[in-house]
Design a protein around this motif. Structure first.
Motif, short mmCIF file in Angstrom:
data_model
loop_
_atom_site.label_atom_id
_atom_site.label_comp_id
_atom_site.label_asym_id
_atom_site.label_seq_id
_atom_site.Cartn_x
_atom_site.Cartn_y
_atom_site.Cartn_z
N THR A 155 0.87 -1.18 0.00
CA THR A 155 0.00 0.00 0.00
C THR A 155 0.89 1.22 0.00
N PHE A 157 1.71 5.50 0.03
CA PHE A 157 1.25 6.76 0.59
C PHE A 157 2.09 7.90 0.04
N ASP A 162 -1.36 10.49 2.72
CA ASP A 162 -2.61 9.97 2.17
C ASP A 162 -2.33 8.75 1.28
N ARG A 163 -3.24 7.82 1.35
CA ARG A 163 -3.09 6.61 0.54
C ARG A 163 -3.26 6.94 -0.94
N THR A 165 -4.53 5.95 -4.22
CA THR A 165 -5.53 5.00 -4.72
C THR A 165 -5.50 4.87 -6.23
N GLN A 179 3.40 0.65 2.92
CA GLN A 179 2.97 -0.31 3.95
C GLN A 179 3.05 -1.72 3.36
N ARG A 206 4.14 2.15 6.99
CA ARG A 206 4.80 3.36 6.47
C ARG A 206 6.32 3.23 6.45
#
Length: 215
Positions: A155, A157, A162-163, A165, A179, A206
């Motif tokens: 994942t 950031f 902020d993620r 997407t 992540q 993170r």
């Protein structure tokens, strides 16, 4: 031989049989516990080895002994999906413990379940580590760990935390931290029982390489 003697023999046989069944059950329980504890230890050891290698490699994202060759940290990640990442780094060797100053490419990705059919576990997959794939495919060396990996999720950031997407098709991706989620199961569990309580999950929240930042 009287009737009472036959009763005694029959009773002794029944009691002996029960004791024998109890003994077999105790032995089976001891063997099962031994396999379960050994399996849990193997899963933990496999996870530790995977995490050690991944953390080492990921913290060297964008690293090069000759830093001028990777002066733009926003371009060091070449591809990024939820289970695959390709980035620039500098491999070390015994002759060059800090790197040779040559930019290398490293890719991590999770294979398919069909790639791994030699283990009884139907969920495990090979976690591949591919060196220099994009520089010269013919010499690319893919090494896979058959250590019971069932999940390898990434994942991303941005600098604001902020993620991300929606990933652009090409770098820069704006990734500031990652992540990592990894799950490992026993490749050959006792009785082929792969229930959830025997899955070990590790998460690095993170993870940020210093080379993500502007030098």
């Amino acid at each position: 031989m009287g009737f009472s003697t036959l009763i005694d023999i029959l009773g002794s046989t029944v009691i002996g049989g029960l004791l024998l069944l109890i003994l077999f059950r105790m032995n089976d329980t001891a063997v099962e516990n031994n396999y379960l504890y050994s399996g849990e230890r193997i899963v933990q050891q496999n996870l530790v080895e995977i995490v050690k290698l991944i953390e080492y490699d990921f913290r060297k994202i964008g690293y090069c002994y000759d830093w001028t060759k990777l002066a733009d940290p926003s371009m060091v990640i070449l591809a990024a999906t939820n289970n695959r990442i390709t980035f620039l780094t500098d491999f070390i060797s015994s002759a060059n413990p800090y790197g040779d100053g040559v930019v290398d490419t490293l890719t991590y990705y999770l294979g398919n379940k069909s790639d791994l059919t030699v283990t009884p576990n139907p969920n495990d997959m090979i976690l591949y580590r591919l060196e220099n794939q994009t520089k010269l495919v013919s010499s690319g060396k893919a090494m896979g760990s058959n250590l019971g990996v069932t999940e390898f999720n990434l994942t991303y950031f941005d600098a604001s935390g902020d993620r991300i997407t929606s990933m652009p098709k090409a770098p820069p991706f704006g990734i500031a931290s990652i992540q990592l989620d990894i799950a490992v199961e026993n490749p050959a569990a006792y009785g082929n029982d792969y229930s959830v309580d025997r899955k070990v999950i590790w998460r690095q929240i993170r993870l940020a390489s210093r080379n993500f930042m502007i030098r």
